[in-house]
Write an enzyme that holds these catalytic residues in place. Structure first.
Site, PDB file in Angstrom:
ATOM      1  N   CYS A 152       0.821  -1.228   0.000  1.00 46.72           N
ATOM      2  CA  CYS A 152       0.000   0.000   0.000  1.00 46.72           C
ATOM      3  C   CYS A 152       0.851   1.272   0.000  1.00 46.72           C
ATOM      4  O   CYS A 152       0.339   2.358  -0.266  1.00 46.72           O
ATOM      5  CB  CYS A 152      -0.946  -0.001   1.184  1.00 46.72           C
ATOM      6  SG  CYS A 152      -1.993  -1.451   1.210  1.00 46.72           S
ATOM      7  N   HIS A 182      -3.106   7.168   2.397  1.00 45.39           N
ATOM      8  CA  HIS A 182      -3.587   5.895   1.869  1.00 45.39           C
ATOM      9  C   HIS A 182      -4.962   5.622   2.466  1.00 45.39           C
ATOM     10  O   HIS A 182      -5.153   5.725   3.688  1.00 45.39           O
ATOM     11  CB  HIS A 182      -2.592   4.792   2.246  1.00 45.39           C
ATOM     12  CG  HIS A 182      -3.131   3.423   2.048  1.00 45.39           C
ATOM     13  ND1 HIS A 182      -3.755   3.030   0.875  1.00 45.39           N
ATOM     14  CD2 HIS A 182      -3.158   2.323   2.868  1.00 45.39           C
ATOM     15  CE1 HIS A 182      -4.125   1.776   0.982  1.00 45.39           C
ATOM     16  NE2 HIS A 182      -3.785   1.326   2.177  1.00 45.39           N
ATOM     17  N   ASN A 192     -10.227   0.004  -0.090  1.00 46.87           N
ATOM     18  CA  ASN A 192      -8.765   0.018  -0.043  1.00 46.87           C
ATOM     19  C   ASN A 192      -8.212  -0.665  -1.294  1.00 46.87           C
ATOM     20  O   ASN A 192      -8.330  -1.880  -1.445  1.00 46.87           O
ATOM     21  CB  ASN A 192      -8.308  -0.710   1.235  1.00 46.87           C
ATOM     22  CG  ASN A 192      -6.789  -0.767   1.363  1.00 46.87           C
ATOM     23  OD1 ASN A 192      -6.059  -0.475   0.423  1.00 46.87           O
ATOM     24  ND2 ASN A 192      -6.316  -1.156   2.529  1.00 46.87           N
TER      25      ASN A 192
HETATM   26  N1  COA Z   1     -18.675  -8.138   9.829  1.00 44.72           N
HETATM   27  C1  COA Z   1     -19.128  -8.398  11.058  1.00 44.72           C
HETATM   28  N2  COA Z   1     -18.336  -8.764  12.072  1.00 44.72           N
HETATM   29  C2  COA Z   1     -17.026  -8.873  11.827  1.00 44.72           C
HETATM   30  C3  COA Z   1     -16.478  -8.636  10.567  1.00 44.72           C
HETATM   31  C4  COA Z   1     -17.346  -8.243   9.540  1.00 44.72           C
HETATM   32  N3  COA Z   1     -16.943  -7.995   8.297  1.00 44.72           N
HETATM   33  N4  COA Z   1     -15.146  -8.813  10.621  1.00 44.72           N
HETATM   34  C5  COA Z   1     -14.858  -9.177  11.879  1.00 44.72           C
HETATM   35  N5  COA Z   1     -15.997  -9.217  12.600  1.00 44.72           N
HETATM   36  C6  COA Z   1     -16.163  -9.570  14.017  1.00 44.72           C
HETATM   37  C7  COA Z   1     -15.029 -10.401  14.563  1.00 44.72           C
HETATM   38  O1  COA Z   1     -15.206 -11.767  14.270  1.00 44.72           O
HETATM   39  C8  COA Z   1     -15.128 -10.102  16.026  1.00 44.72           C
HETATM   40  O2  COA Z   1     -16.164 -10.870  16.567  1.00 44.72           O
HETATM   41  P1  COA Z   1     -16.048 -11.472  18.057  1.00 44.72           P
HETATM   42  O3  COA Z   1     -15.945 -10.268  18.970  1.00 44.72           O
HETATM   43  O4  COA Z   1     -17.324 -12.229  18.199  1.00 44.72           O
HETATM   44  O5  COA Z   1     -14.827 -12.317  18.066  1.00 44.72           O
HETATM   45  C9  COA Z   1     -15.573  -8.639  16.074  1.00 44.72           C
HETATM   46  O6  COA Z   1     -16.152  -8.374  14.786  1.00 44.72           O
HETATM   47  C10 COA Z   1     -14.438  -7.684  16.320  1.00 44.72           C
HETATM   48  O7  COA Z   1     -13.356  -8.044  15.477  1.00 44.72           O
HETATM   49  P2  COA Z   1     -12.043  -7.206  15.422  1.00 44.72           P
HETATM   50  O8  COA Z   1     -11.099  -7.863  14.459  1.00 44.72           O
HETATM   51  O9  COA Z   1     -11.581  -6.953  16.821  1.00 44.72           O
HETATM   52  O10 COA Z   1     -12.595  -5.844  14.789  1.00 44.72           O
HETATM   53  P3  COA Z   1     -11.878  -4.474  14.664  1.00 44.72           P
HETATM   54  O11 COA Z   1     -12.588  -3.447  15.423  1.00 44.72           O
HETATM   55  O12 COA Z   1     -10.387  -4.609  14.872  1.00 44.72           O
HETATM   56  O13 COA Z   1     -12.124  -4.148  13.119  1.00 44.72           O
HETATM   57  C11 COA Z   1     -10.865  -4.150  11.086  1.00 44.72           C
HETATM   58  C12 COA Z   1     -11.573  -5.007  12.122  1.00 44.72           C
HETATM   59  C13 COA Z   1     -10.249  -5.082  10.057  1.00 44.72           C
HETATM   60  C14 COA Z   1     -11.894  -3.259  10.408  1.00 44.72           C
HETATM   61  C15 COA Z   1      -9.780  -3.271  11.813  1.00 44.72           C
HETATM   62  O14 COA Z   1      -8.969  -4.087  12.610  1.00 44.72           O
HETATM   63  C16 COA Z   1      -8.922  -2.530  10.830  1.00 44.72           C
HETATM   64  O15 COA Z   1      -9.392  -1.672  10.122  1.00 44.72           O
HETATM   65  N6  COA Z   1      -7.626  -2.819  10.808  1.00 44.72           N
HETATM   66  C17 COA Z   1      -6.724  -2.218   9.829  1.00 44.72           C
HETATM   67  C18 COA Z   1      -6.838  -3.021   8.557  1.00 44.72           C
HETATM   68  C19 COA Z   1      -6.237  -2.317   7.390  1.00 44.72           C
HETATM   69  O16 COA Z   1      -6.426  -1.142   7.214  1.00 44.72           O
HETATM   70  N7  COA Z   1      -5.554  -3.098   6.554  1.00 44.72           N
HETATM   71  C20 COA Z   1      -4.959  -2.614   5.385  1.00 44.72           C
HETATM   72  C21 COA Z   1      -3.753  -1.799   5.698  1.00 44.72           C
HETATM   73  S1  COA Z   1      -3.021  -1.215   4.287  1.00 44.72           S
END
Ligand code: COA
Length: 332
Positions: free
Chosen positions: A111, A259, A289
């Site tokens: 990215c 980004h 993204n």
């Molecule tokens: N829809 C519904 N629930 C979802 C889900 C989705 N698409 N994806 C994950 N969950 C659930 C998980 O299973 C978890 O459930 P649980 O509490 O029962 O175990 C809960 O939501 C929380 O998951 P978590 O991974 O802690 O969520 P989060 O708040 O960290 O959000 C992201 C997840 C991916 C949105 C976040 O971590 C993020 O944006 N990270 C950066 C990713 C990124 O930008 N990557 C590219 C970089 S270039």
């Protein structure tokens, strides 16, 4: 000497995939995705490839710059999802454009790719090795995404963005007194944390091997929370360092073009830098993204929409797999 961007272009697949479409694939909801990421829809390829999208974005950038393909000196394509390992995508783009005099190669910094390509091209132009460069971020991430994994499939999209950079011997001074062009750049990598966002290639395999190697899953794997922590800590620090290096403060900057990975990451960066979020342009809600393509697509949208004025100072900042990150300061 001035090194500046004189043309921008982008190319997006026509197919729009909304959060409601994803609700039919995995257990998720429009509300969850919007709240956690800010994304409402993304573009997904219906046959477009990294090279066809890149070539289209380049054509648009060249047209804006008023340049013919045979005037291009250097083509750098930043991608982590090329359709071929050989030849590189930049050579495919060279062929598609008819840019027969250009030197063409790919660069993969995920990215951060467009930003690293910008800085690489800037270094070539600074030294006088080349006079101009077409730099492109192009991705078809939809083929690397596991469409059963709700943790990742909601985030990514396909598309390409390009910029044409030119060096000129004279300084170009804008009406607000600022000198146009590239001012400062900073890049960093944290390879030790690389596996928090990864995607495997083919395993080692040859006629002389004893035994076989297990094939890794060919899809993107991500520890979302680790990536989130990295981005919210490293990006504001990197921007601050780049500004310190340039002898500037956030007040000297008009636009922070980051980004587009997640609205919450961008909001957190704005808060840490104590800058009004209105100075952080965003388009993630409609395209998701697209890795290396997000910054140039955003730049093109703002440029074509007339929202960039000559003399505006921009900070471009990328971050992602590697882990890699960087920031560039430039005057439009
Ligand atoms: N829809 C519904 N629930 C979802 C889900 C989705 N698409 N994806 C994950 N969950 C659930 C998980 O299973 C978890 O459930 P649980 O509490 O029962 O175990 C809960 O939501 C929380 O998951 P978590 O991974 O802690 O969520 P989060 O708040 O960290 O959000 C992201 C997840 C991916 C949105 C976040 O971590 C993020 O944006 N990270 C950066 C990713 C990124 O930008 N990557 C590219 C970089 S270039």
């Amino acid at each position: 000497m001035t090194i500046r961007i004189t043309g921008t272009g982008s190319a997006l697949p026509e197919k729009r995939v909304t959060n409601f479409d994803l609700e039919k694939l995995v257990e998720t909801s429009d509300e969850w995705i919007q709240k956690r990421t800010g994304i409402a829809e993304r573009r997904i390829s219906d046959g477009d490839t990294v090279s066809t999208l890149a070539a289209m974005a380049c054509k648009n950038a060249l047209e804006m710059a008023g340049k013919a393909a045979n005037e291009v000196d250097l083509i750098i394509v930043a991608t982590c999802s090329p359709e071929l390992l050989l030849p590189c995508c930049a050579c495919q783009v060279q062929d598609a454009l008819g840019a027969s005099d250009a030197v063409a190669f790919d660069l993969n910094a995920a990215c951060s790719g467009f930003l690293f390509a910008l800085n690489t091209a800037n270094a070539y132009l600074q030294t006088g090795i080349y006079k101009n460069a077409l730099i492109v971020g192009s991705e078809v991430l939809s083929k690397l995404v596991d469409w059963n994994d709700r943790g990742t499939c909601i985030l990514f999209g396909d598309g390409a963005g390009a910029a044409f950079m030119e060096a000129s011997a004279e300084d170009i001074i804008r009406s607000n007194g600022r000198k146009a062009g590239m001012e400062c750049m900073l890049q960093g990598s944290e390879g030790a944390k690389g596996m928090v966002l990864s995607c495997a290639e083919r395993a080692v395999n040859n006629a002389f091997m004893s035994g076989t190697q297990t094939e890794e899953s060919p899809y993107i794997h991500m520890d979302g929370q680790e990536v989130y922590k990295f981005a919210t800590k490293q990006v504001p620090a990197c921007i601050q360092q780049a500004l310190d290096k340039a002898g500037m403060t956030v007040e000297d900057v008009d636009w922070f073009m980051l980004h587009q990975a997640n609205v919450r990451i961008i909001e957190s960066v704005a808060k840490r830098l104590r800058v009004d979020i209105a100075r952080f342009p965003m388009n993630i809600h409609k395209i998701g993204n697209m890795s290396s393509a997000t910054i140039p697509v955003l730049l093109d949208e703002w440029n074509r929409g007339g929202r960039l004025r000559e003399g505006d100072r921009l900070v471009l900042s990328g971050f992602g797999a590697g882990l890699t990150y960087g920031a560039s300061v430039l005057v439009w």
